[in-house]
Design a protein around this motif. Structure first.
Motif, PDB file in Angstrom:
ATOM      1  N   PRO A 236       0.663  -1.428  -0.173  1.00  0.00           N
ATOM      2  CA  PRO A 236      -0.006   0.143   0.104  1.00  0.00           C
ATOM      3  C   PRO A 236       0.873   1.451   0.038  1.00  0.00           C
ATOM      4  O   PRO A 236       0.298   2.412  -0.363  1.00  0.00           O
ATOM      5  CB  PRO A 236      -0.913   0.047   1.280  1.00  0.00           C
ATOM      6  N   GLU A 237       1.997   1.039   0.337  1.00  0.00           N
ATOM      7  CA  GLU A 237       2.980   2.461   0.418  1.00  0.00           C
ATOM      8  C   GLU A 237       3.161   2.895  -0.892  1.00  0.00           C
ATOM      9  O   GLU A 237       3.790   4.037  -1.106  1.00  0.00           O
ATOM     10  CB  GLU A 237       4.188   1.896   1.147  1.00  0.00           C
ATOM     11  N   MET A 238       3.058   1.960  -2.103  1.00  0.00           N
ATOM     12  CA  MET A 238       3.078   2.726  -3.232  1.00  0.00           C
ATOM     13  C   MET A 238       2.370   3.961  -3.775  1.00  0.00           C
ATOM     14  O   MET A 238       2.658   4.749  -4.387  1.00  0.00           O
ATOM     15  CB  MET A 238       2.783   1.365  -4.418  1.00  0.00           C
ATOM     16  N   TYR A 239       1.187   3.941  -2.891  1.00  0.00           N
ATOM     17  CA  TYR A 239       0.257   5.067  -3.172  1.00  0.00           C
ATOM     18  C   TYR A 239      -0.141   5.834  -1.772  1.00  0.00           C
ATOM     19  O   TYR A 239      -1.392   5.589  -1.407  1.00  0.00           O
ATOM     20  CB  TYR A 239      -1.082   4.484  -4.119  1.00  0.00           C
ATOM     21  N   PRO A 240       0.767   6.609  -1.404  1.00  0.00           N
ATOM     22  CA  PRO A 240       0.671   7.071   0.026  1.00  0.00           C
ATOM     23  C   PRO A 240      -0.452   8.127   0.099  1.00  0.00           C
ATOM     24  O   PRO A 240      -1.078   8.396   1.276  1.00  0.00           O
ATOM     25  CB  PRO A 240       1.936   7.800   0.190  1.00  0.00           C
ATOM     26  N   LYS A 241      -0.754   8.774  -1.087  1.00  0.00           N
ATOM     27  CA  LYS A 241      -2.076   9.737  -1.074  1.00  0.00           C
ATOM     28  C   LYS A 241      -3.369   9.475  -1.301  1.00  0.00           C
ATOM     29  O   LYS A 241      -4.024  10.083  -1.562  1.00  0.00           O
ATOM     30  CB  LYS A 241      -1.597  10.876  -1.951  1.00  0.00           C
ATOM     31  N   ALA A 242      -3.428   7.994  -1.589  1.00  0.00           N
ATOM     32  CA  ALA A 242      -4.716   7.556  -2.147  1.00  0.00           C
ATOM     33  C   ALA A 242      -5.946   7.747  -1.176  1.00  0.00           C
ATOM     34  O   ALA A 242      -6.800   8.175  -1.547  1.00  0.00           O
ATOM     35  CB  ALA A 242      -4.475   5.885  -2.489  1.00  0.00           C
ATOM     36  N   ILE A 243      -5.690   7.298   0.303  1.00  0.00           N
ATOM     37  CA  ILE A 243      -6.757   7.493   1.046  1.00  0.00           C
ATOM     38  C   ILE A 243      -7.151   9.041   1.195  1.00  0.00           C
ATOM     39  O   ILE A 243      -8.289   9.438   1.414  1.00  0.00           O
ATOM     40  CB  ILE A 243      -6.477   6.855   2.541  1.00  0.00           C
ATOM     41  N   LYS A 244      -6.091   9.876   1.217  1.00  0.00           N
ATOM     42  CA  LYS A 244      -6.428  11.331   1.492  1.00  0.00           C
ATOM     43  C   LYS A 244      -7.461  11.726   0.337  1.00  0.00           C
ATOM     44  O   LYS A 244      -8.044  12.789   0.450  1.00  0.00           O
ATOM     45  CB  LYS A 244      -4.802  11.914   1.604  1.00  0.00           C
ATOM     46  N   ASN A 245      -7.086  10.998  -0.968  1.00  0.00           N
ATOM     47  CA  ASN A 245      -7.686  11.635  -2.156  1.00  0.00           C
ATOM     48  C   ASN A 245      -9.124  10.776  -2.494  1.00  0.00           C
ATOM     49  O   ASN A 245      -9.740  10.821  -3.453  1.00  0.00           O
ATOM     50  CB  ASN A 245      -6.966  11.527  -3.391  1.00  0.00           C
ATOM     51  N   GLY A 246      -9.514  10.226  -1.427  1.00  0.00           N
ATOM     52  CA  GLY A 246     -10.761   9.446  -1.494  1.00  0.00           C
ATOM     53  C   GLY A 246     -10.860   8.117  -2.241  1.00  0.00           C
ATOM     54  O   GLY A 246     -11.771   7.551  -2.774  1.00  0.00           O
ATOM     55  N   SER A 247      -9.620   7.588  -2.253  1.00  0.00           N
ATOM     56  CA  SER A 247      -9.439   6.369  -2.856  1.00  0.00           C
ATOM     57  C   SER A 247      -8.783   5.286  -1.968  1.00  0.00           C
ATOM     58  O   SER A 247      -8.844   5.709  -0.752  1.00  0.00           O
ATOM     59  CB  SER A 247      -8.631   6.461  -4.167  1.00  0.00           C
ATOM     60  N   GLU A 248      -8.144   4.337  -2.554  1.00  0.00           N
ATOM     61  CA  GLU A 248      -7.433   3.170  -1.696  1.00  0.00           C
ATOM     62  C   GLU A 248      -6.151   2.960  -2.557  1.00  0.00           C
ATOM     63  O   GLU A 248      -6.203   2.830  -4.008  1.00  0.00           O
ATOM     64  CB  GLU A 248      -8.265   2.011  -1.633  1.00  0.00           C
ATOM     65  N   PRO A 249      -5.060   2.310  -2.081  1.00  0.00           N
ATOM     66  CA  PRO A 249      -3.847   1.997  -2.871  1.00  0.00           C
ATOM     67  C   PRO A 249      -4.326   0.765  -3.813  1.00  0.00           C
ATOM     68  O   PRO A 249      -3.888   0.829  -4.726  1.00  0.00           O
ATOM     69  CB  PRO A 249      -3.262   1.384  -1.739  1.00  0.00           C
ATOM     70  N   GLY A 250      -5.072  -0.137  -3.523  1.00  0.00           N
ATOM     71  CA  GLY A 250      -5.450  -1.076  -4.436  1.00  0.00           C
ATOM     72  C   GLY A 250      -6.176  -0.534  -5.701  1.00  0.00           C
ATOM     73  O   GLY A 250      -5.830  -0.959  -6.821  1.00  0.00           O
ATOM     74  N   ILE A 251      -7.215   0.442  -5.356  1.00  0.00           N
ATOM     75  CA  ILE A 251      -7.879   1.233  -6.541  1.00  0.00           C
ATOM     76  C   ILE A 251      -6.834   1.684  -7.284  1.00  0.00           C
ATOM     77  O   ILE A 251      -6.938   1.688  -8.718  1.00  0.00           O
ATOM     78  CB  ILE A 251      -9.010   1.870  -5.948  1.00  0.00           C
ATOM     79  N   GLU A 252      -5.976   2.616  -6.763  1.00  0.00           N
ATOM     80  CA  GLU A 252      -5.162   3.219  -7.514  1.00  0.00           C
ATOM     81  C   GLU A 252      -4.491   2.497  -8.338  1.00  0.00           C
ATOM     82  O   GLU A 252      -3.909   2.699  -9.500  1.00  0.00           O
ATOM     83  CB  GLU A 252      -4.305   4.180  -6.767  1.00  0.00           C
ATOM     84  N   GLY A 253      -3.796   1.078  -7.870  1.00  0.00           N
ATOM     85  CA  GLY A 253      -3.000   0.172  -8.642  1.00  0.00           C
ATOM     86  C   GLY A 253      -3.985  -0.284  -9.860  1.00  0.00           C
ATOM     87  O   GLY A 253      -3.501  -0.684 -11.084  1.00  0.00           O
ATOM     88  N   MET A 254      -5.146  -0.573  -9.689  1.00  0.00           N
ATOM     89  CA  MET A 254      -6.182  -0.945 -10.657  1.00  0.00           C
ATOM     90  C   MET A 254      -6.273   0.220 -11.666  1.00  0.00           C
ATOM     91  O   MET A 254      -6.166  -0.118 -13.018  1.00  0.00           O
ATOM     92  CB  MET A 254      -7.441  -0.988 -10.104  1.00  0.00           C
ATOM     93  N   ARG A 255      -6.113   1.384 -11.491  1.00  0.00           N
ATOM     94  CA  ARG A 255      -6.162   2.687 -12.362  1.00  0.00           C
ATOM     95  C   ARG A 255      -5.170   2.621 -13.211  1.00  0.00           C
ATOM     96  O   ARG A 255      -5.384   2.633 -14.523  1.00  0.00           O
ATOM     97  CB  ARG A 255      -6.245   3.856 -11.454  1.00  0.00           C
ATOM     98  N   ASP A 256      -3.997   2.401 -12.474  1.00  0.00           N
ATOM     99  CA  ASP A 256      -2.751   2.236 -13.460  1.00  0.00           C
ATOM    100  C   ASP A 256      -2.822   1.233 -14.351  1.00  0.00           C
ATOM    101  O   ASP A 256      -2.299   1.216 -15.453  1.00  0.00           O
ATOM    102  CB  ASP A 256      -1.617   2.453 -12.616  1.00  0.00           C
ATOM    103  N   ALA A 257      -3.351   0.062 -13.935  1.00  0.00           N
ATOM    104  CA  ALA A 257      -3.317  -1.171 -14.741  1.00  0.00           C
ATOM    105  C   ALA A 257      -4.207  -0.675 -15.981  1.00  0.00           C
ATOM    106  O   ALA A 257      -4.147  -1.104 -17.084  1.00  0.00           O
ATOM    107  CB  ALA A 257      -3.704  -2.603 -13.872  1.00  0.00           C
ATOM    108  N   VAL A 258      -5.510  -0.444 -15.647  1.00  0.00           N
ATOM    109  CA  VAL A 258      -6.591  -0.295 -16.821  1.00  0.00           C
ATOM    110  C   VAL A 258      -6.096   0.841 -17.827  1.00  0.00           C
ATOM    111  O   VAL A 258      -6.572   0.779 -18.860  1.00  0.00           O
ATOM    112  CB  VAL A 258      -7.722   0.232 -16.005  1.00  0.00           C
ATOM    113  N   SER A 259      -5.572   1.829 -16.911  1.00  0.00           N
ATOM    114  CA  SER A 259      -4.898   2.982 -18.042  1.00  0.00           C
ATOM    115  C   SER A 259      -4.118   2.240 -19.130  1.00  0.00           C
ATOM    116  O   SER A 259      -3.851   2.905 -20.325  1.00  0.00           O
ATOM    117  CB  SER A 259      -4.528   4.085 -17.223  1.00  0.00           C
ATOM    118  N   GLY A 260      -2.888   1.362 -18.575  1.00  0.00           N
ATOM    119  CA  GLY A 260      -1.951   1.034 -19.430  1.00  0.00           C
ATOM    120  C   GLY A 260      -2.653   0.054 -20.322  1.00  0.00           C
ATOM    121  O   GLY A 260      -2.173   0.000 -21.452  1.00  0.00           O
TER     122      GLY A 260
END
Length: 435
Positions: A236-260
């Motif tokens: 989860p440390e990959m995306y340290p700002k995820a929760i602050k921005n209304g998301s979760e680290p896992g969701i941000e990982g999925m966002r990068d995957a789906v975008s790629g």
């Protein structure tokens, strides 16, 4: 006196305050007339503004402040209406009206008072409930512009359960919406897609040749829906700002995957908890599905024992059965499930019309707060509501990255995938004028 009584009641209905100006307390009447004329003026101005700038007006009424102001205004006018109506009944002097007309005049005025004041009260309740609902689901954050004229929203269907460590996406898709026309295209991504690239970010640095292509990954199976689990539970440390921005680290990982995978910039996400999804469908009064082929409803969570079958044809389903329709695995493939899930999504969009949502608002809001998580900012709601009114008038395009469309999830060609998506999103060619 009977005619006078009817006229006063009708005047109070048509122009509140006029009955008092003509036959009673003129100070109260002038107050009522000013309130009435102010209401009419505001209604006209809002109507004109909606015709010219619909997104602005919708933004006003999808903000917490705007909804509380609306609620206060409705309560105010409800109270004013009750006071004016009771005073009108005093002015009528029922004892001097014809005996047969007395109960009719009193009953008519009372029914109008209860209906209009009750409607205002219910509207205020809906407005305050909507404000609380929007504040609990949508984040307070900056709006972002469309990219290449489109908004791309990642939709995740979360398959949580008591026997599972965390949540994993069971349904993954992107809805890409033309920012001008509202034309929507659904892009379905199989959860077992492999070897995919990531957009720029920590996962692209960790897997420069694609997910799991060098020395595997941090979970058992290196496929698309594993990204959420790996990031959320192990990194989860990959995306340290995820929760602050209304998301979760896992969701941000999925966002990068789906975008790629799609080559699209994903501005927002919407996560729907499939376990609570049935509550939302029940709140909407069920959903109508055109079943294309036999689909089993299972008797338990093993997805093997069949309780009964949905036969082909139109079926009205409650939440429990709609969820089984979307998730059933018996004798079908993941790609069949993807098609059924997209079919269910379209059916719910059709059912979630404004009249249906308002009529069942309490249940819908209660289910929605348990079901939906998103990073769409509240300030964008008005724009998206206006855009969705255009989307509903157009057929939704579909692009599924499945073997039926020559995509092998175990050996995907991402150049071809990007080309397929670009062609689907390209605006239709315009015909040249005849010479």
């Amino acid at each position: 006196m009977t005619k006078r009584g009817w006229w006063l009641v009708l005047l109070n209905l048509v122009v509140p305050g006029s009955a008092q100006v003509l036959a009673g307390n003129r100070k109260l009447g002038r107050f009522g007339l000013r309130a009435t004329l102010t209401l009419w003026t505001l209604a006209i101005l809002l109507g004109v503004a909606y015709l010219l700038w619909p997104a602005t007006v919708l933004t006003l009424f999808t903000s917490a402040i705007g909804l509380w102001v609306l609620a206060a205004a409705l309560v105010f006018y409800g109270v004013v209406w009750v006071i004016l109506t009771l005073d009108t009944l005093r002015l009528v002097r029922l004892v001097k009206a014809a005996p047969g007309a007395r109960p009719l005049i009193a009953g008519f005025a009372t029914v109008l008072m209860v209906v209009l004041a009750g409607t205002a009260g219910y509207g205020a309740y809906v407005a305050t409930s909507a404000s609380n609902f929007l504040s609990s689901v949508f984040v307070a954050g900056p709006s972002v512009p469309p990219v290449d004229g489109r908004y791309n929203i990642m939709l995740l269907g979360g398959d949580a359960g008591a026997d599972r460590d965390g949540l994993r996406p069971d349904s993954i898709s992107v809805v890409s919406i033309d920012a001008e026309t509202g034309q929507a295209t659904m892009i379905g991504l199989p959860r077992d897609l492999q070897w995919f690239p990531f957009s720029d970010g920590p996962l692209a640095d960790l897997y420069p040749e694609g997910y799991g292509s060098i020395d595997g990954c941090e979970v058992d199976v290196c496929q698309l829906n594993s990204v959420f689990t790996e990031v959320e539970l192990k990194s989860p440390e990959m995306y340290p700002k995820a929760i602050k921005n209304g998301s979760e680290p896992g969701i941000e990982g999925m966002r990068d995957a789906v975008s790629g995978i799609t080559g699209l910039t994903i501005q927002y996400y919407v996560l729907i908890d499939m376990q609570g999804f049935s509550d939302l469908i029940d709140a909407l009064g069920g959903v109508d599905i055109d079943v294309q082929s036999r689909v089993p409803v299972h008797s338990d969570d093993t997805f093997t024992d069949v309780a009964f079958w949905f036969e082909p044809g139109m079926q009205h389903m409650d939440g429990y059965h709609a969820l089984w329709f979307a998730r059933s695995r018996h004798g079908t493939s993941d790609y069949d499930r993807m098609n059924r899930q997209h079919q269910l999504q379209e059916a719910i969009l059709a059912q979630a019309n404004p009249a249906n949502v308002i009529a069942k608002f309490e249940a819908v809001a209660s289910a929605g707060t348990q079901v939906v998580k998103t990073d769409i900012p509240q300030g964008m709601l008005g724009y998206f509501v206006n855009l969705s009114s255009k989307t509903k008038t157009l057929p939704i395009k579909a692009v599924n990255l499945t073997p039926d469309n020559d995509v092998d999830p175990t050996d995907p060609d991402f150049v071809s995938i990007h080309q397929m998506i670009d062609e689907a999103l390209a605006p239709p060619p315009t015909e040249a004028p005849a010479e």
